[in-house]
Design a protein around this motif. Structure first.
Motif, mmCIF file in Angstrom:
data_model
loop_
_atom_site.group_PDB
_atom_site.id
_atom_site.type_symbol
_atom_site.label_atom_id
_atom_site.label_comp_id
_atom_site.label_asym_id
_atom_site.label_seq_id
_atom_site.Cartn_x
_atom_site.Cartn_y
_atom_site.Cartn_z
ATOM 1 N N GLY B 49 0.787 -1.221 0.000
ATOM 2 C CA GLY B 49 0.000 0.000 0.000
ATOM 3 C C GLY B 49 0.817 1.268 0.000
ATOM 4 O O GLY B 49 1.817 1.377 -0.677
ATOM 5 N N GLU B 50 0.402 2.196 0.834
ATOM 6 C CA GLU B 50 0.974 3.534 0.759
ATOM 7 C C GLU B 50 2.320 3.628 1.474
ATOM 8 O O GLU B 50 2.638 2.791 2.317
ATOM 9 C CB GLU B 50 -0.002 4.532 1.370
ATOM 10 N N PRO B 51 3.074 4.657 1.147
ATOM 11 C CA PRO B 51 4.427 4.786 1.683
ATOM 12 C C PRO B 51 4.436 5.070 3.177
ATOM 13 O O PRO B 51 3.451 5.492 3.757
ATOM 14 C CB PRO B 51 4.998 5.976 0.900
ATOM 15 N N MET B 52 5.585 4.831 3.748
ATOM 16 C CA MET B 52 5.767 4.974 5.191
ATOM 17 C C MET B 52 5.959 6.441 5.563
ATOM 18 O O MET B 52 6.533 7.208 4.811
ATOM 19 C CB MET B 52 7.012 4.193 5.592
ATOM 20 N N SER B 53 5.522 6.779 6.765
ATOM 21 C CA SER B 53 5.812 8.100 7.302
ATOM 22 C C SER B 53 6.616 7.918 8.591
ATOM 23 O O SER B 53 6.567 6.854 9.212
ATOM 24 C CB SER B 53 4.520 8.842 7.615
ATOM 25 N N PRO B 54 7.357 8.926 8.999
ATOM 26 C CA PRO B 54 8.137 8.817 10.229
ATOM 27 C C PRO B 54 7.305 8.419 11.448
ATOM 28 O O PRO B 54 7.744 7.598 12.257
ATOM 29 C CB PRO B 54 8.719 10.217 10.390
ATOM 30 N N HIS B 80 20.372 4.964 2.082
ATOM 31 C CA HIS B 80 19.424 3.858 1.980
ATOM 32 C C HIS B 80 17.974 4.319 1.900
ATOM 33 O O HIS B 80 17.125 3.589 1.411
ATOM 34 C CB HIS B 80 19.588 2.917 3.173
ATOM 35 N N VAL B 81 17.736 5.512 2.405
ATOM 36 C CA VAL B 81 16.358 6.008 2.439
ATOM 37 C C VAL B 81 16.337 7.464 1.979
ATOM 38 O O VAL B 81 17.291 8.217 2.223
ATOM 39 C CB VAL B 81 15.781 5.900 3.871
ATOM 40 N N GLU B 82 15.258 7.833 1.319
ATOM 41 C CA GLU B 82 15.076 9.238 0.940
ATOM 42 C C GLU B 82 13.801 9.782 1.573
ATOM 43 O O GLU B 82 12.794 9.093 1.651
ATOM 44 C CB GLU B 82 14.976 9.360 -0.586
ATOM 45 N N ARG B 83 13.892 11.030 1.995
ATOM 46 C CA ARG B 83 12.715 11.703 2.527
ATOM 47 C C ARG B 83 12.135 12.601 1.441
ATOM 48 O O ARG B 83 12.861 13.344 0.790
ATOM 49 C CB ARG B 83 13.089 12.556 3.727
ATOM 50 N N LEU B 95 8.633 8.188 3.053
ATOM 51 C CA LEU B 95 9.937 7.527 3.097
ATOM 52 C C LEU B 95 10.034 6.525 1.943
ATOM 53 O O LEU B 95 9.156 5.688 1.767
ATOM 54 C CB LEU B 95 10.110 6.810 4.432
ATOM 55 N N ARG B 96 11.109 6.644 1.216
ATOM 56 C CA ARG B 96 11.325 5.716 0.109
ATOM 57 C C ARG B 96 12.696 5.076 0.236
ATOM 58 O O ARG B 96 13.665 5.750 0.590
ATOM 59 C CB ARG B 96 11.227 6.460 -1.221
ATOM 60 N N THR B 97 12.732 3.792 -0.043
ATOM 61 C CA THR B 97 14.024 3.110 -0.005
ATOM 62 C C THR B 97 14.706 3.250 -1.360
ATOM 63 O O THR B 97 14.063 3.265 -2.397
ATOM 64 C CB THR B 97 13.843 1.620 0.313
ATOM 65 N N SER B 98 16.003 3.371 -1.322
ATOM 66 C CA SER B 98 16.772 3.509 -2.556
ATOM 67 C C SER B 98 17.147 2.131 -3.105
ATOM 68 O O SER B 98 16.941 1.111 -2.466
ATOM 69 C CB SER B 98 18.041 4.305 -2.280
ATOM 70 N N ASP B 99 17.697 2.141 -4.314
ATOM 71 C CA ASP B 99 18.156 0.877 -4.894
ATOM 72 C C ASP B 99 19.234 0.248 -4.024
ATOM 73 O O ASP B 99 19.329 -0.975 -3.906
ATOM 74 C CB ASP B 99 18.713 1.121 -6.300
ATOM 75 N N LYS B 100 20.016 1.112 -3.416
ATOM 76 C CA LYS B 100 21.077 0.611 -2.542
ATOM 77 C C LYS B 100 20.496 -0.243 -1.414
ATOM 78 O O LYS B 100 21.048 -1.282 -1.050
ATOM 79 C CB LYS B 100 21.836 1.806 -1.944
ATOM 80 N N ALA B 101 19.348 0.198 -0.896
ATOM 81 C CA ALA B 101 18.705 -0.556 0.172
ATOM 82 C C ALA B 101 18.194 -1.900 -0.343
ATOM 83 O O ALA B 101 18.280 -2.919 0.344
ATOM 84 C CB ALA B 101 17.555 0.250 0.764
ATOM 85 N N LEU B 102 17.682 -1.882 -1.567
ATOM 86 C CA LEU B 102 17.211 -3.133 -2.165
ATOM 87 C C LEU B 102 18.346 -4.138 -2.278
ATOM 88 O O LEU B 102 18.203 -5.311 -1.939
ATOM 89 C CB LEU B 102 16.615 -2.848 -3.548
ATOM 90 N N GLU B 103 19.470 -3.630 -2.754
ATOM 91 C CA GLU B 103 20.644 -4.502 -2.857
ATOM 92 C C GLU B 103 21.036 -5.040 -1.491
ATOM 93 O O GLU B 103 21.369 -6.217 -1.344
ATOM 94 C CB GLU B 103 21.832 -3.716 -3.440
#
Lengths: 156, 156
Positions: B49-54, B80-83, B95-103
């Motif tokens: 579902g929807e993205p995470m919030s702090p 690893h994360v972008e705001r 909060l979105r995870t970056s590709d680096k976090a996926l790796e």
DNA sequence: TCCAATAGTTCGGCCGTCGAAAGAATAACG
DNA sequence: CGTTATTCTTTCGACGGCCGAACTATTGGA
């Protein structure tokens, strides 16, 4: 076709829930994770041979010597653990759990044991044998992956 | 007669080993437990579902708002994360995870998944069905005991 | 006796966490 | 519109667990 991903998800969920249980229990008892772990290790040691020492505890908990001293200070202050010097080698300290710690452990495990017993009534002994094999295999897999991660080149 | 205590012991051992695995992985990545947990929660949220919030993250991790800010600062600094502020309600942060976090996640789970897959080859689909039921029942038991522990009197 | 090794503890500093208060954006109401 | 209340997040000061390094005490040999 085996749905392994579902099993993986279940395993992960189980560890998460267990973690939370430990966390909540620690809050109730005003004790931190590390202290509970330390208590468990010390009690386990009594079961299997000779008493625990601070250095062996440090190794078991992956903690520095100084941090271990702090843990023991806390546990001693709260009356869960007693320190006693070994009379033969007075450098060594033996760790003993008090009755209070035993009660604490019981308060921890009894409700969980009861719930597990009830939850597992639906499984036959044959089922349980399979499950035990599964758990053992999963534990071994985790340990071996960890060992590979710890020392990819040199087995220390 | 069912040897439940052996199963309990195995479950406990499994969670201990899993814990150590996470711990070691965190050391390798120079990340703490909390940061790894946070990353897992954020990635899970994207899946469902929807993205995470702090604030939701804080609740999921049982952390204060300020501690959550620190976690996110660290995760953002390590890439690893972008705001990103929600354009509709600019108070909110997504909060979105970056590709680096996926790796990173892949590096975490792939070796374990592989080991599990190999370890579980010996089990039939029927076995796995039993095991899945067992794990679910155990999770439910843990959750219910925890719920009882959290609010013995008043269900909040 | 002197010296190295072992077992634990103490000390100073780092960093993750908390509670309280501030900051930023939005919603509600006159 | 503007003022006030509300919501979401961040900043600030303090506390406490953990680590590395130095220190004390005890043992076992040269």
């Amino acid at each position: 076709m085996a749905d392994n991903s579902a099993l993986v998800r279940l395993l992960r969920q189980l560890t998460v829930e267990t973690d939370r249980f430990v966390e909540l229990f620690g809050e109730k008892q005003r004790m931190h994770r590390t202290d509970l772990n330390a208590l468990a290790v010390i009690m386990d040691a009594r079961w299997s041979g000779e008493p625990m020492s601070p250095s062996r505890l440090a190794e078991a908990l992956h903690l520095s010597a100084s941090a271990t001293t702090s843990v023991l200070d806390r546990l001693e202050a709260s009356g869960h653990v007693e320190r006693a010097r070994n009379p033969h080698d007075r450098r060594k300290v033996e760790l003993r759990t008090s009755d209070k710690a035993l009660e604490l452990g019981r308060g921890f495990f009894q409700p969980l044991d009861g719930a597990f017993t009830r939850a597992w009534e639906q499984f036959s002994d044959a089922d349980k044998e399979v499950i035990a094999r599964f758990l053992s295999a999963s534990i071994d897999a985790t340990v071996s992956v960890r060992a590979g991660l710890a020392s990819p080149a040199r087995p220390e």
